[in-house]
Design an enzyme around this catalytic site. Sequence first.
Site, short mmCIF file in Angstrom:
data_model
loop_
_atom_site.label_atom_id
_atom_site.label_comp_id
_atom_site.label_asym_id
_atom_site.label_seq_id
_atom_site.Cartn_x
_atom_site.Cartn_y
_atom_site.Cartn_z
N TYR A 135 0.82 -1.21 0.00
CA TYR A 135 0.00 0.00 0.00
C TYR A 135 0.86 1.28 0.00
O TYR A 135 0.33 2.37 0.16
CB TYR A 135 -0.93 0.01 1.22
CG TYR A 135 -2.01 -1.06 1.20
CD1 TYR A 135 -2.92 -1.12 0.15
CD2 TYR A 135 -2.13 -1.98 2.23
CE1 TYR A 135 -3.93 -2.08 0.14
CE2 TYR A 135 -3.14 -2.94 2.22
CZ TYR A 135 -4.04 -2.99 1.18
OH TYR A 135 -5.03 -3.94 1.16
N ASP A 197 -1.80 -11.17 8.77
CA ASP A 197 -0.92 -12.25 8.30
C ASP A 197 0.54 -12.04 8.71
O ASP A 197 1.26 -13.00 8.94
CB ASP A 197 -0.97 -12.36 6.77
CG ASP A 197 -2.23 -13.08 6.32
OD1 ASP A 197 -2.89 -13.70 7.16
OD2 ASP A 197 -2.54 -13.03 5.12
N HIS A 447 4.86 -6.23 -4.42
CA HIS A 447 3.45 -6.57 -4.54
C HIS A 447 2.57 -5.36 -4.30
O HIS A 447 2.96 -4.40 -3.63
CB HIS A 447 3.07 -7.67 -3.56
CG HIS A 447 3.24 -7.25 -2.14
ND1 HIS A 447 4.47 -7.09 -1.57
CD2 HIS A 447 2.34 -6.92 -1.20
CE1 HIS A 447 4.32 -6.68 -0.33
NE2 HIS A 447 3.04 -6.56 -0.07
N TYR A 528 -11.37 -1.10 -0.27
CA TYR A 528 -11.43 -0.66 1.13
C TYR A 528 -10.19 0.11 1.55
O TYR A 528 -10.20 0.79 2.58
CB TYR A 528 -11.66 -1.87 2.05
CG TYR A 528 -10.44 -2.48 2.73
CD1 TYR A 528 -9.61 -3.36 2.06
CD2 TYR A 528 -10.13 -2.17 4.05
CE1 TYR A 528 -8.51 -3.94 2.70
CE2 TYR A 528 -9.04 -2.73 4.69
CZ TYR A 528 -8.22 -3.61 4.01
OH TYR A 528 -7.13 -4.17 4.64
N ARG A 529 -9.15 0.09 0.69
CA ARG A 529 -7.86 0.65 1.11
C ARG A 529 -6.98 0.55 -0.12
O ARG A 529 -7.18 -0.32 -0.97
CB ARG A 529 -7.34 -0.24 2.22
CG ARG A 529 -6.01 0.07 2.83
CD ARG A 529 -5.78 -0.94 3.94
NE ARG A 529 -4.45 -0.85 4.48
CZ ARG A 529 -3.92 -1.74 5.32
NH1 ARG A 529 -4.63 -2.80 5.71
NH2 ARG A 529 -2.71 -1.58 5.80
P1 FAD Z 1 2.17 2.06 9.08
O1 FAD Z 1 3.00 2.01 7.86
O2 FAD Z 1 2.79 2.48 10.33
O3 FAD Z 1 0.90 2.97 8.85
C1 FAD Z 1 0.08 2.86 7.73
C2 FAD Z 1 -0.56 4.21 7.42
O4 FAD Z 1 -1.45 4.56 8.47
C3 FAD Z 1 0.41 5.38 7.33
O5 FAD Z 1 0.93 5.50 6.04
C4 FAD Z 1 -0.45 6.55 7.73
O6 FAD Z 1 -1.20 7.02 6.64
C5 FAD Z 1 -1.37 5.95 8.75
N1 FAD Z 1 -0.83 6.11 10.12
C6 FAD Z 1 -0.04 5.21 10.78
N2 FAD Z 1 0.24 5.64 12.00
C7 FAD Z 1 -0.37 6.84 12.14
C8 FAD Z 1 -0.43 7.76 13.20
N3 FAD Z 1 0.19 7.54 14.37
N4 FAD Z 1 -1.14 8.91 13.01
C9 FAD Z 1 -1.78 9.12 11.84
N5 FAD Z 1 -1.74 8.28 10.80
C10 FAD Z 1 -1.04 7.14 10.94
N6 FAD Z 1 -2.77 -6.01 6.20
C11 FAD Z 1 -3.88 -6.34 6.90
O7 FAD Z 1 -4.60 -5.44 7.36
N7 FAD Z 1 -4.21 -7.63 7.13
C12 FAD Z 1 -3.44 -8.64 6.68
O8 FAD Z 1 -3.72 -9.79 6.93
C13 FAD Z 1 -2.27 -8.33 5.94
N8 FAD Z 1 -1.49 -9.32 5.46
C14 FAD Z 1 -0.38 -9.01 4.75
C15 FAD Z 1 0.38 -10.07 4.26
C16 FAD Z 1 1.51 -9.82 3.53
C17 FAD Z 1 2.35 -10.96 3.03
C18 FAD Z 1 1.90 -8.49 3.27
C19 FAD Z 1 3.13 -8.21 2.51
C20 FAD Z 1 1.15 -7.44 3.77
C21 FAD Z 1 -0.01 -7.68 4.50
N9 FAD Z 1 -0.82 -6.65 5.01
C22 FAD Z 1 -1.96 -6.98 5.72
C23 FAD Z 1 -0.54 -5.24 4.72
C24 FAD Z 1 0.38 -4.53 5.75
O9 FAD Z 1 1.58 -5.23 5.90
C25 FAD Z 1 -0.25 -4.34 7.12
O10 FAD Z 1 -1.51 -3.73 7.02
C26 FAD Z 1 0.61 -3.52 8.08
O11 FAD Z 1 0.12 -3.66 9.38
C27 FAD Z 1 0.65 -2.03 7.74
O12 FAD Z 1 1.86 -1.49 8.15
P2 FAD Z 1 2.11 -0.75 9.53
O13 FAD Z 1 1.31 -1.44 10.56
O14 FAD Z 1 3.58 -0.68 9.71
O15 FAD Z 1 1.45 0.65 9.28
C1 EUG Z 2 -4.09 -9.07 3.28
C2 EUG Z 2 -5.31 -8.79 3.86
C3 EUG Z 2 -5.75 -7.49 3.85
C4 EUG Z 2 -4.99 -6.49 3.28
C5 EUG Z 2 -3.77 -6.78 2.73
C6 EUG Z 2 -3.32 -8.08 2.73
C7 EUG Z 2 -3.69 -10.44 3.24
C8 EUG Z 2 -2.87 -10.86 2.30
C9 EUG Z 2 -7.90 -8.04 4.62
O1 EUG Z 2 -6.93 -7.10 4.39
O2 EUG Z 2 -5.47 -5.23 3.27
C10 EUG Z 2 -2.82 -12.22 1.89
#
Ligand code: FAD
Ligand code: EUG
Length: 587
Positions: A135, A197, A447, A528-529
Site C-alpha cells: 500500500y 498475516d 506486490h 477498502y484501502r
Molecule cells: P504504518 O505504515 O505504520 O501505517 C500505515 C498508514 O497509516 C500510514 O501510512 C499513515 O497514513 C497511517 N498512520 C499510521 N500511523 C499513524 C499515526 N500515528 N497517526 C496518523 N496516521 C497514521 N494487512 C492487513 O490489514 N491484514 C493482513 O492480513 C495483511 N497481510 C499481509 C500479508 C503480507 C504478506 C503483506 C506483505 C502485507 C499484508 N498486510 C496486511 C498489509 C500490511 O503489511 C499491514 O496492514 C501492516 O500492518 C501495515 O503497516 P504498519 O502497521 O507498519 O502501518
Molecule cells: C491481506 C489482507 C488485507 C490487506 C492486505 C493483505 C492479506 C494478504 C484483509 O486485508 O489489506 C494475503
Amino acid sequence: MKEPQSFVPETTTGGPTAPSAYRKPNGEKPSVAGDPIILPPGIDSPTFKKFTQQLADIVGRDNVTVISKDEELYQESYLDPSKAHDMFHILEKQYFVSSAVVAPRDVPDVQAIMRLCNEFEVPVWPFSIGRNVGYGGAGPRVPGSLGMDMGRNMNKILNVDVEGAYALVEPGVTFFDLHDYLVKNNLRDRLWIDVPDLGGGSVLGNTCERGVGYTPYGDHWMMHCGMEVVLPDGSLIRTGMGALPDPNADPNLPPHEQTANSCWQLFNYGFGPYNDGIFTQSSLGVITKMGIWLMTNPGGYQSYLITIPSDKELHQAIEIIRPLRVGMVLQNVPTLRHVLMDAAVMGDKTTYSDSKKPLTDSEIDAIAKKLNLGRWNFYGALYGPEPIREVMWQVVKASFGNIPGAKFYFPEEMPDNKVLQIRNNTLQGIPSVDELKWVDWLPNGGHLFFSPIAKVTGDDALAQYELTRRRSEEFGFDFIGTFVVGMREMHHIVCIVYDRKDADSRRRAHKLISTLVDDAAKLGWGEYRTHLALMDQIAETYNFNDNAQMKLNEKIKNALDPKGILAPGKNGIWPSTYDKKAWRVPI
Ligand code: FAD
Ligand code: EUG
C-alpha cells in the site's frame, strides 16, 4: 499553490542493506545538513536547512535524518524496512520518498513538529512502523514530505488491563510486541490479541488503516476503543470517554501524561458526535495513543482446513459460508484462498514450472495435486470448550460436506502443510512473518494489493474472481488471491506480485490495478484501502451525487488544516493549498 518539485531519476539499482534506518551503509551517522533527494514542494535548499536545524532543536540531532542521495533507499526488506520510501515501489524507487524523517520522542515533540511544519508550510507524513507494504510502505503521497516516524521512540505498551480485556498502546507497538508482552507476563492464558498475516506492523497503524486479522476480533477498527490525537494545528484531544477527565489525575502533569477516567477503553462513543472515524485513513490528525480490545482466551481452540477441488464449487462454497458467518457459527474471519497463494508460501514460481507466462488451469491443477490442496482452500477455526467446538464442527462439516469432493483436515493431520501450520497460529493470534514468502513468487518480488469489497454470494465471488483473474493474465501475471470473510462482506485481496527491478513488470502491475479499479467501479465494487499511487483514482469512484462526500471531506480538511500540511493527498483528499491535478501520479 504547491507545485511538484522536479523529480530526480533513479541512479542505482540496489546495494547493501543498512543495519538500521538511521545509518548509512558504511555505519556513519547521516547528516542533518545536506540536501535531500527531493525537497519539499515550494521549499528551497537554504530554507530546508533552516527547517531541519529547527527540527533537530526540537527532537535532538539523532532523531532527524535527511534522506540525501540514495543512502536510505538501500533498505528493501520487510525485516529491516526503510522509513523513507516505498520499498515495493511501482514507480521509480525515488518517487514516493521523504526529504527527511523525524522521530518525535513524545507528544509535545509531535505538537512542536506540527507547529513548525505550519510555519514553514512543509507537508508531513506520519506513519507508525512503515510496514504498509503493498500500500506504499513508509512512503509519503507527496514526494519530499517530512516523514514522521511515530514508532521509533513512542513504542510503549501503556496499559494492559486484564479484567477489562484491553490494551492502551503507542504507535510503535507491533503485534509481536503485544503478543510477547502477554507471553512474558503469563497472560496468554487469559488474553489473546488479533494479528494480521504479518506481525511486524503497528497495532495502531494497522487499525487506523482499518486493517484486518483472523480471530473473532479480526475487524481491528471495530475493536479499537479511545484515541489520543494531535490535530494539524498542534492541539491535543482524546476521543470518546477520554474527553471526560479523570478526577484523580495529577493536575501538575502535562495533559498527555494524565490518566484518563476508567471508561476510556471500555466505551467507544462517549458523548456527542463520534469523532474517531475521521482519524482513520485520514489526514486530520496524528494518533499518539489508541485503546484496543483484547479477546479473552476462549478456553479451547481448533483450526481446520477444508479443500474445495475446483472452480466449479466456488459458488456453492460461498453460499454455504454466508449464513454460517452471519449466524456466527463461523466465529472468526476465515479465508478462502486460491491455491497459488498457498503454493507461493511453499515455493517460488520456478519450484513448480519453467513457464514465464501465467499458469494454465491444468498447470494449476498439477500444483494443487502435488500439494494435496484444492483449487480453493478454506481456513477456519473453532473457539470454546470442547463440547461447544464439537457442536460447531458438526454443523460446519455437514454444511461443507455438501460440496462434492471437499476434504477436511486438522493441522495435526497435515504436519507438512506449511500454510495450515501457519494459519493454526494466526487464527489464535500468534504473530509470524512466514506468509511474507509469497511475495517472492517472482524474482525481486514486489506486490500491490487490489482490495475490493464483495457481497458474500456465489455470484459476486465468481464475478470478481473471473474479472481479476482474466485481467491479471491479460497483463501477464498469475492470479493470487484470497477472500477474507467479514461479518456481511468479503475483502477480496488480490495480490499482484511483480518484479520490482524490472520497469516493464512494474508498469504492467500499475496498469493492471488501475484497470481493475475502473472495471470494478463499473460493476458497483469499491476498494477498502489502497496504495499511494491509486488513492486519487479510487477516491474518484466514490462519487455519489456529484462527489458530495469528497466535498465534505475537503471542507473538513481545509477547516482543520488550512495550510494543508498534514498528509496532503492521503486517500485522495487534497487541501486547497494544492492543485490536485498537478499531483496526479504518472502511469
Ligand atoms: P504504518 O505504515 O505504520 O501505517 C500505515 C498508514 O497509516 C500510514 O501510512 C499513515 O497514513 C497511517 N498512520 C499510521 N500511523 C499513524 C499515526 N500515528 N497517526 C496518523 N496516521 C497514521 N494487512 C492487513 O490489514 N491484514 C493482513 O492480513 C495483511 N497481510 C499481509 C500479508 C503480507 C504478506 C503483506 C506483505 C502485507 C499484508 N498486510 C496486511 C498489509 C500490511 O503489511 C499491514 O496492514 C501492516 O500492518 C501495515 O503497516 P504498519 O502497521 O507498519 O502501518
Ligand atoms: C491481506 C489482507 C488485507 C490487506 C492486505 C493483505 C492479506 C494478504 C484483509 O486485508 O489489506 C494475503
